[in-house]
Enzyme design. Structure first.
Site, PDB file in Angstrom:
ATOM      1  N   CYS A  19      11.378 -30.569  -9.730  1.00  0.00           N
ATOM      2  CA  CYS A  19      11.329 -29.719 -10.911  1.00  0.00           C
ATOM      3  C   CYS A  19      11.047 -30.658 -12.078  1.00  0.00           C
ATOM      4  CB  CYS A  19      12.667 -29.022 -11.155  1.00  0.00           C
ATOM      5  SG  CYS A  19      13.116 -27.881  -9.883  1.00  0.00           S
ATOM      6  N   ARG A  66       5.043 -30.788 -11.530  1.00  0.00           N
ATOM      7  CA  ARG A  66       6.267 -31.076 -10.751  1.00  0.00           C
ATOM      8  C   ARG A  66       6.866 -29.828 -10.129  1.00  0.00           C
ATOM      9  NH1 ARG A  66       8.638 -35.859 -11.342  1.00  0.00           N
ATOM     10  NH2 ARG A  66      10.644 -34.962 -10.766  1.00  0.00           N
ATOM     11  N   TRP A  89      10.600 -25.872  -9.182  1.00  0.00           N
ATOM     12  CA  TRP A  89      10.079 -25.776  -7.812  1.00  0.00           C
ATOM     13  C   TRP A  89      11.272 -25.325  -6.991  1.00  0.00           C
ATOM     14  CZ3 TRP A  89      10.012 -29.450  -3.324  1.00  0.00           C
ATOM     15  CH2 TRP A  89       9.128 -29.018  -2.332  1.00  0.00           C
ATOM     16  N   ASN A 131      17.261 -30.867 -12.168  1.00  0.00           N
ATOM     17  CA  ASN A 131      16.298 -31.200 -11.121  1.00  0.00           C
ATOM     18  C   ASN A 131      17.089 -31.880 -10.014  1.00  0.00           C
ATOM     19  OD1 ASN A 131      14.151 -31.925  -9.513  1.00  0.00           O
ATOM     20  ND2 ASN A 131      13.751 -33.809 -10.638  1.00  0.00           N
ATOM     21  N   GLY A 132      17.032 -31.313  -8.796  1.00  0.00           N
ATOM     22  CA  GLY A 132      17.743 -31.915  -7.660  1.00  0.00           C
ATOM     23  C   GLY A 132      18.391 -30.819  -6.832  1.00  0.00           C
ATOM     24  N   GLU A 192      -6.024 -38.538   6.929  1.00  0.00           N
ATOM     25  CA  GLU A 192      -5.951 -38.333   5.474  1.00  0.00           C
ATOM     26  C   GLU A 192      -6.949 -37.259   5.034  1.00  0.00           C
ATOM     27  OE1 GLU A 192      -4.016 -38.828   3.241  1.00  0.00           O
ATOM     28  OE2 GLU A 192      -5.133 -38.628   1.373  1.00  0.00           O
ATOM     29  N   LYS A 195      -5.893 -33.792   3.126  1.00  0.00           N
ATOM     30  CA  LYS A 195      -6.496 -33.385   1.845  1.00  0.00           C
ATOM     31  C   LYS A 195      -7.075 -31.980   1.948  1.00  0.00           C
ATOM     32  CE  LYS A 195      -5.239 -35.821  -0.778  1.00  0.00           C
ATOM     33  NZ  LYS A 195      -4.318 -36.554  -0.012  1.00  0.00           N
ATOM     34  N   GLU A 231      -4.230 -29.253   2.198  1.00  0.00           N
ATOM     35  CA  GLU A 231      -3.356 -29.003   1.046  1.00  0.00           C
ATOM     36  C   GLU A 231      -4.144 -28.484  -0.161  1.00  0.00           C
ATOM     37  OE1 GLU A 231      -1.254 -32.382  -0.529  1.00  0.00           O
ATOM     38  OE2 GLU A 231      -2.833 -33.763  -0.031  1.00  0.00           O
ATOM     39  N   HIS A 275      -8.828 -35.280  25.774  1.00  0.00           N
ATOM     40  CA  HIS A 275      -7.476 -35.002  26.306  1.00  0.00           C
ATOM     41  C   HIS A 275      -6.892 -33.721  25.715  1.00  0.00           C
ATOM     42  CE1 HIS A 275      -7.530 -38.968  28.182  1.00  0.00           C
ATOM     43  NE2 HIS A 275      -8.093 -39.389  27.068  1.00  0.00           N
ATOM     44  N   LYS A 305       4.434 -32.267  -6.695  1.00  0.00           N
ATOM     45  CA  LYS A 305       3.923 -33.638  -6.724  1.00  0.00           C
ATOM     46  C   LYS A 305       4.895 -34.617  -6.086  1.00  0.00           C
ATOM     47  CE  LYS A 305       1.192 -36.969  -7.484  1.00  0.00           C
ATOM     48  NZ  LYS A 305       0.056 -37.106  -6.550  1.00  0.00           N
TER      49      LYS A 305
HETATM   50  C1  AGP Z   1      -0.459 -36.189  -0.624  1.00  0.00           C
HETATM   51  O1  AGP Z   1      -1.693 -35.629  -1.050  1.00  0.00           O
HETATM   52  C2  AGP Z   1       0.672 -35.198  -0.673  1.00  0.00           C
HETATM   53  N1  AGP Z   1       0.800 -34.615  -1.962  1.00  0.00           N
HETATM   54  C3  AGP Z   1       1.971 -35.747  -0.114  1.00  0.00           C
HETATM   55  O2  AGP Z   1       1.768 -35.875   1.276  1.00  0.00           O
HETATM   56  C4  AGP Z   1       2.473 -37.114  -0.655  1.00  0.00           C
HETATM   57  O3  AGP Z   1       1.612 -38.138  -0.242  1.00  0.00           O
HETATM   58  C5  AGP Z   1       3.863 -37.375  -0.051  1.00  0.00           C
HETATM   59  O4  AGP Z   1       4.735 -36.364  -0.506  1.00  0.00           O
HETATM   60  C6  AGP Z   1       4.440 -38.763  -0.413  1.00  0.00           C
HETATM   61  O5  AGP Z   1       4.627 -38.860  -1.790  1.00  0.00           O
HETATM   62  P1  AGP Z   1       4.985 -40.310  -2.391  1.00  0.00           P
HETATM   63  O6  AGP Z   1       3.831 -41.216  -2.132  1.00  0.00           O
HETATM   64  O7  AGP Z   1       5.216 -40.057  -3.854  1.00  0.00           O
HETATM   65  O8  AGP Z   1       6.232 -40.807  -1.712  1.00  0.00           O
END
Ligand code: AGP
Length: 622
Positions: free
Chosen positions: A2, A27, A74, A98-99, A496, A500, A503, A519, A617
């Site tokens: 958050c 956030r 969030w 936040n938490g 990766e 991408k 998400e 396989h 994020k």
């Molecule tokens: C990456 O595009 C994602 N948003 C997510 O997987 C991110 O890499 C992951 O949450 C790790 O975050 P960090 O590098 O801040 O620890």
């Protein structure tokens, strides 16, 4: 996950709070709210939805209020809704959080037995109610806050204020990020730096277990000890140096513009294009004399001599960087590397010995699972190094040593520039470790270093494929699923690329080692299924060609990323060319078209690319 903000000073608080929340919306954006104190006492405005939805319900003109708090959420406990939006209030005491409060159910039961009727389903609401309850039992406000905090279990960054003392603002940190902005005769608090960069570049990074009490003339830091103690940890008087043991005020060299979009429609695209510069910035301090790097990180020659194994833990994109690092470090330094997803690593019996090095990789420095893994490794006696992008973040302050990536604020939820900055840091570690262990001769190291120097230019060249990726994205946008294949050091790049795409475009995608096709996954190949294949000209090129043929023979639509296009144009449906590079450095370039393909797929699918659904994020909860 958050964003919280607060302000006390001479300005009208509401516009300041709203500006700060807007810059923290990445956030979390399920709901938003503000509270401020004016002549009528405490006013609270909050709503499900985004900051713009909150703006619609605010009074105009902005009321005369010089103190306030704000929150963009969030959801973790309680669905996104008006009633679950922060701030939460009881008895004129307002809290933003936040938490996660892990013992909130017990506290809620205790409070209900005292007659409290809860207005929300959140864990947070227990906090103002506990403070109010302790005050009703005779504790002064500040002691009631401290007593409440000793009741809580879990992680929290809190903003607290009371209409009974409108000249003070409280910020408390325990397990979630919180910084104090120091103005001329004003103070701010926020979950992250971009919130108030336009007002100040001076920040105090609160430590876990610290409370900051702000008034217009000063900010006082106190440890969270049982009610009644008030051992000051120093005072900051804006414009003057603090007392001897005053808290450290850090000057951040980010400009507000760095945290803005600078003409791009999306932070994600801006950050993709920033990569030549951010890779350069991350390497800058080491390239001229790389051998000093490990020493300056506290990894001494004696440690290196005794080093038997590296452990790397991370999540998401940072985990993919860790996988790339395994290939590079094992190839260049002949050092065994164990790479694990942090949430798995922390919950099993880790075989870590004292002569092991543990590396966490985390852009935010606040990912709960990565922090927990790092703490586990530290408890086992390993030397912990974190590769992190945020100065003052929890990971950076808890690790034995920090190697900062210099990617600047990464606002887009999808990590792009942080990833290539992590690769830069990891390549340097691999090269220096190889040299120190006598596994990499000086000439080879120099070749790699000189290629790294050119990497920003090569990334620039790789970015030229954007138009092509947009056209391909248009052709695949209706796809239900996609496969991403790669071999060797580019298998993590296939992972990766798939992450991408998932998400950002919400198209299902799976990354797979190309050699594994036979396989199982080959059963998925059907007419028109898009299959992205990372196929640089290296010792695995021929084998990857066979995989391409297998896909084509079953009607798949092959999109190839390569530095050797000639041999592939007749075979693949799409060929995206990137500049040639040493195999160990090819991930820097092969990931660029995959980032752009995901970006354009998201845009063409009509998604909010910077704030994809369900994501935030920084995942600061487990
Ligand atoms: C990456 O595009 C994602 N948003 C997510 O997987 C991110 O890499 C992951 O949450 C790790 O975050 P960090 O590098 O801040 O620890």
């Amino acid at each position: 996950m958050c964003g919280i903000v607060g302000y006390i000073g001479g300005r009208s608080a509401l516009p300041v709070l709203m500006d700060g929340l807007k810059r923290l919306e990445y956030r979390g954006y399920d709901s938003a709210g503000v509270a401020y104190i004016n002549g009528n006492g405490i006013e609270i405005k909050k709503t499900k939805g985004r900051i713009e939805d909150l703006r619609k319900i605010l009074p105009l003109p902005a009321p005369e209020a010089k103190i306030g708090v704000g929150h963009t959420r969030w959801a973790t406990h309680g669905a996104p809704s008006d009633r679950n939006a922060h701030p939460h209030v009881c008895g004129g005491i307002v809290v933003v959080h936040n938490g996660i409060i892990e013992n909130y159910r017990d506290l809620k039961t205790r409070l209900a037995s005292e007659g409290h009727e809860f207005a929300s389903d959140t864990d947070t609401e227990v906090i103002p109610r506990l403070i109010s309850s302790h005050m009703q039992k005779g504790l002064p406000f500040e002691d009631a806050i401290k007593k409440t905090l000793s009741d809580l279990r879990g992680s929290y960054a809190l903003g607290i204020m009371s209409q009974e003392c409108p000249e003070k603002l409280y910020a408390v940190r325990n397990g979630s990020p919180l910084i104090i902005g120091v103005g001329l005769d004003e103070f701010f608090f926020a979950s992250d730096i971009p919130a108030f960069l336009q007002f100040t570049k001076k920040f105090i990074f609160l430590e876990d277990g610290q409370m900051c009490i702000m008034s217009r003339g000063q900010a006082r830091l106190e440890p969270l000890e049982p009610a009644g103690s008030s051992k000051s940890m120093g005072v900051v008087i804006p414009g003057k140096t603090g007392v001897e043991d005053g808290p450290k005020v850090v000057e951040i060299d980010w400009t507000p513009e760095m945290a803005e979009k600078e003409g791009y429609d999306y932070f994600m695209l801006k950050e993709i294009y920033e990569q030549p510069g951010t890779v350069r910035d991350t390497m800058r301090e080491w390239l001229d004399n790389p051998v000093t790097m490990l020493d300056s990180l506290g990894i001494t020659p004696k440690m290196i001599l005794g080093l038997t194994r590296l452990h790397i833990a991370a999540c998401g994109t940072s985990y993919h960087a860790a996988l790339v690092a395994k290939y590079i470090i094992e190839a260049l330094a002949h050092m065994p590397v164990d790479v694990e997803i942090a949430s798995e690593f922390r919950h099993r019996e880790q075989l870590i010995e004292k002569n092991n090095l543990f590396i966490s990789i985390t852009q935010s420095g606040e990912t709960a699972d990565t922090l927990a893994a790092q703490r586990e490794a530290s408890k086992k006696g390993a030397f912990t190094l974190t590769i992190c992008n945020v100065v003052g973040s929890t990971a950076s302050r808890e690790a034995d040593s920090v190697l900062y990536t210099r990617a600047g604020p990464e606002i887009g939820v999808a990590s792009t520039k942080a990833f290539t900055a992590q690769l830069a840091a990891l390549c340097l570690i691999a090269i220096v470790l190889g040299m120190k262990r006598g596994r990499l001769i000086a000439a080879e190291a120099e070749t790699l270093i000189s290629q790294l120097r050119k990497m920003p230019l090569l990334i620039e060249k790789a970015l030229a494929c954007e138009q092509q990726t947009m056209e391909i994205a248009d052709r695949i946008k209706g796809s239900r699923s996609m496969l991403y294949l790669g071999r060797g050091i580019n298998y993590p790049i296939a992972l990766e690329g798939a992450l991408k795409l998932k998400e950002i475009s919400y198209i299902h995608a799976e990354g797979y080692p190309a050699g594994e096709m036979k396989h199982g996954p080959i059963a998925l190949i059907e007419s028109g299924l898009p299959v992205v294949v990372v196929a640089p000209m290296n010792n695995l090129f021929e084998k990857t060609l066979s995989n391409i043929e297998e896909v084509k023979a079953r009607g798949g639509r092959v999109i190839v990323i390569t530095d050797e296009p000639l041999g592939l144009r007749a075979m693949a449906d799409e060929v995206i060319e990137v500049p040639p590079a040493h195999t160990a450095l090819s991930p820097f370039l092969n990931v660029i078209p995959l980032q752009l393909l995901a970006f354009w797929s998201g845009v063409l699918n009509g998604n909010d690319v910077d704030k994809p659904r369900n994501l935030a994020k920084s995942v600061t909860v487990e």
